[in-house]
Design a protein around this motif. Structure first.
Motif, short mmCIF file in Angstrom:
data_model
loop_
_atom_site.label_atom_id
_atom_site.label_comp_id
_atom_site.label_asym_id
_atom_site.label_seq_id
_atom_site.Cartn_x
_atom_site.Cartn_y
_atom_site.Cartn_z
N ILE A 16 -8.81 3.09 5.68
CA ILE A 16 -8.51 4.38 5.06
C ILE A 16 -9.80 5.06 4.65
O ILE A 16 -9.99 6.26 4.84
N GLU A 17 -10.69 4.27 4.07
CA GLU A 17 -11.95 4.81 3.57
C GLU A 17 -12.99 3.70 3.56
O GLU A 17 -12.67 2.54 3.38
N GLU A 18 -14.26 4.10 3.75
CA GLU A 18 -15.35 3.14 3.65
C GLU A 18 -16.55 3.81 3.02
O GLU A 18 -16.72 5.03 3.13
N GLN A 19 -17.35 3.00 2.33
CA GLN A 19 -18.48 3.55 1.59
C GLN A 19 -19.53 2.46 1.35
O GLN A 19 -19.19 1.31 1.12
N MET A 20 -20.79 2.87 1.42
CA MET A 20 -21.90 1.98 1.07
C MET A 20 -22.24 2.26 -0.38
O MET A 20 -22.46 3.40 -0.77
N ILE A 21 -22.29 1.21 -1.21
CA ILE A 21 -22.53 1.38 -2.64
C ILE A 21 -23.88 0.77 -3.01
O ILE A 21 -24.15 -0.38 -2.67
N GLN A 22 -24.70 1.57 -3.71
CA GLN A 22 -26.04 1.14 -4.09
C GLN A 22 -26.29 1.39 -5.58
O GLN A 22 -27.42 1.60 -5.99
N THR A 23 -25.24 1.39 -6.38
CA THR A 23 -25.38 1.63 -7.81
C THR A 23 -24.76 0.49 -8.60
O THR A 23 -23.97 -0.28 -8.08
N LYS A 24 -25.11 0.43 -9.88
CA LYS A 24 -24.61 -0.64 -10.75
C LYS A 24 -23.09 -0.55 -10.93
O LYS A 24 -22.39 -1.55 -10.96
N MET A 25 -22.58 0.68 -11.04
CA MET A 25 -21.15 0.88 -11.19
C MET A 25 -20.72 2.02 -10.29
O MET A 25 -21.39 3.04 -10.21
N SER A 26 -19.60 1.85 -9.63
CA SER A 26 -19.09 2.88 -8.73
C SER A 26 -17.58 2.92 -8.83
O SER A 26 -16.92 1.89 -8.90
N VAL A 27 -17.04 4.14 -8.82
CA VAL A 27 -15.60 4.34 -8.81
C VAL A 27 -15.27 5.22 -7.61
O VAL A 27 -15.91 6.25 -7.40
N GLY A 28 -14.31 4.79 -6.81
CA GLY A 28 -13.90 5.56 -5.65
C GLY A 28 -12.40 5.77 -5.65
O GLY A 28 -11.64 4.94 -6.14
N TYR A 29 -11.98 6.90 -5.09
CA TYR A 29 -10.56 7.24 -5.01
C TYR A 29 -10.18 7.41 -3.55
O TYR A 29 -11.00 7.82 -2.73
N PHE A 30 -8.93 7.13 -3.23
CA PHE A 30 -8.44 7.27 -1.86
C PHE A 30 -6.96 7.62 -1.89
O PHE A 30 -6.25 7.33 -2.85
N TYR A 31 -6.51 8.28 -0.83
CA TYR A 31 -5.10 8.63 -0.69
C TYR A 31 -4.39 7.55 0.12
O TYR A 31 -4.93 7.04 1.09
N PHE A 32 -3.18 7.23 -0.30
CA PHE A 32 -2.34 6.33 0.49
C PHE A 32 -0.98 6.98 0.63
O PHE A 32 -0.56 7.78 -0.21
N ASN A 33 -0.30 6.69 1.74
CA ASN A 33 0.99 7.35 1.98
C ASN A 33 2.06 6.41 2.50
O ASN A 33 3.00 6.84 3.13
N GLU A 34 1.92 5.12 2.24
CA GLU A 34 2.96 4.19 2.64
C GLU A 34 3.07 3.04 1.65
O GLU A 34 2.11 2.70 0.96
N ASN A 35 4.27 2.48 1.57
CA ASN A 35 4.50 1.32 0.72
C ASN A 35 3.85 0.09 1.34
O ASN A 35 3.75 -0.02 2.55
N GLY A 36 3.44 -0.82 0.50
CA GLY A 36 2.93 -2.08 1.01
C GLY A 36 1.64 -2.51 0.34
O GLY A 36 1.15 -1.86 -0.59
N GLU A 37 1.12 -3.60 0.85
CA GLU A 37 -0.07 -4.21 0.27
C GLU A 37 -1.33 -3.59 0.88
O GLU A 37 -1.55 -3.66 2.08
N HIS A 38 -2.13 -2.97 0.04
CA HIS A 38 -3.40 -2.39 0.45
C HIS A 38 -4.53 -3.32 0.00
O HIS A 38 -4.37 -4.09 -0.95
N THR A 39 -5.66 -3.21 0.67
CA THR A 39 -6.76 -4.16 0.45
C THR A 39 -8.07 -3.42 0.25
O THR A 39 -8.34 -2.44 0.94
N VAL A 40 -8.87 -3.90 -0.70
CA VAL A 40 -10.26 -3.46 -0.79
C VAL A 40 -11.10 -4.64 -0.31
O VAL A 40 -10.95 -5.76 -0.79
N LYS A 41 -11.92 -4.39 0.71
CA LYS A 41 -12.76 -5.45 1.30
C LYS A 41 -14.22 -5.10 0.99
O LYS A 41 -14.71 -4.03 1.32
#
Length: 163
Positions: free
Chosen positions: A80-105
């Motif tokens: 759905i979304e991907e990002q390279m993070i280079q900071t001590k703290m990061s917050v990201g938002y994403f849209y989802f449109n279906e039921n079920g188990e989503h994963t952050v890898k």
């Protein structure tokens, strides 16, 4: 006892903010932490319902310039979304449109091991609409009342011919 419109606006803003915080606090979130070695990946899964806005928060307590790669995957393992993070703290938002188990890898692309703390969940943004409207109305009332007070404010000027 008469309450001024400025105080009414302030009360609306405060109630709306507290209401929004309570809605966000009651959402289902997953927390996890790990020491991620070089080129290793780590996944956190969470169940989402309907459609809306999800979020992830990454925190690296002993940050010293490391990079991690984050991907959000839907129920069919599509990115759905991907990002390279280079900071001590990061917050990201994403849209989802279906039921079920989503994963952050999360993948460590740095040369050193990285200590990571992850929070992953749904924002319940649909439930925040009434409280958001309350905050906007309160802020508008405060701005209008403040404008009227400033517009009608006169500064006394000294006379020109002072001898």
């Amino acid at each position: 006892m008469k309450i001024s419109p400025l105080k009414i606006g302030l009360i609306l803003v405060i109630i709306g903010i507290i209401w929004t915080v309570l809605i966000f606090d009651e959402t289902e979130k997953k927390y996890d932490s790990i020491l991620l070695k070089q080129s290793n990946s780590f996944e956190v899964k969470s169940e989402f319902f309907d459609s809306g806005i999800g979020y992830y928060e990454l925190y690296m307590p002993e940050f010293s310039g490391e990079e991690v790669f984050v991907q959000i995957l839907d129920t069919k393992e599509n990115v759905i979304e991907e990002q390279m993070i280079q900071t001590k703290m990061s917050v990201g938002y994403f849209y989802f449109n279906e039921n079920g188990e989503h994963t952050v890898k999360i993948t460590n692309v740095a040369d050193n091991p990285v200590d990571i703390q992850v929070e992953f969940g749904n924002t319940n943004s649909q439930k925040m609409l009434p409280s958001g409207i309350m905050v906007v109305v309160g802020a508008l009332v405060m701005m209008i009342v403040s404008y009227i007070k400033i517009k009608n404010y006169n500064i006394e000027q000294p006379e020109e011919n002072i001898s």
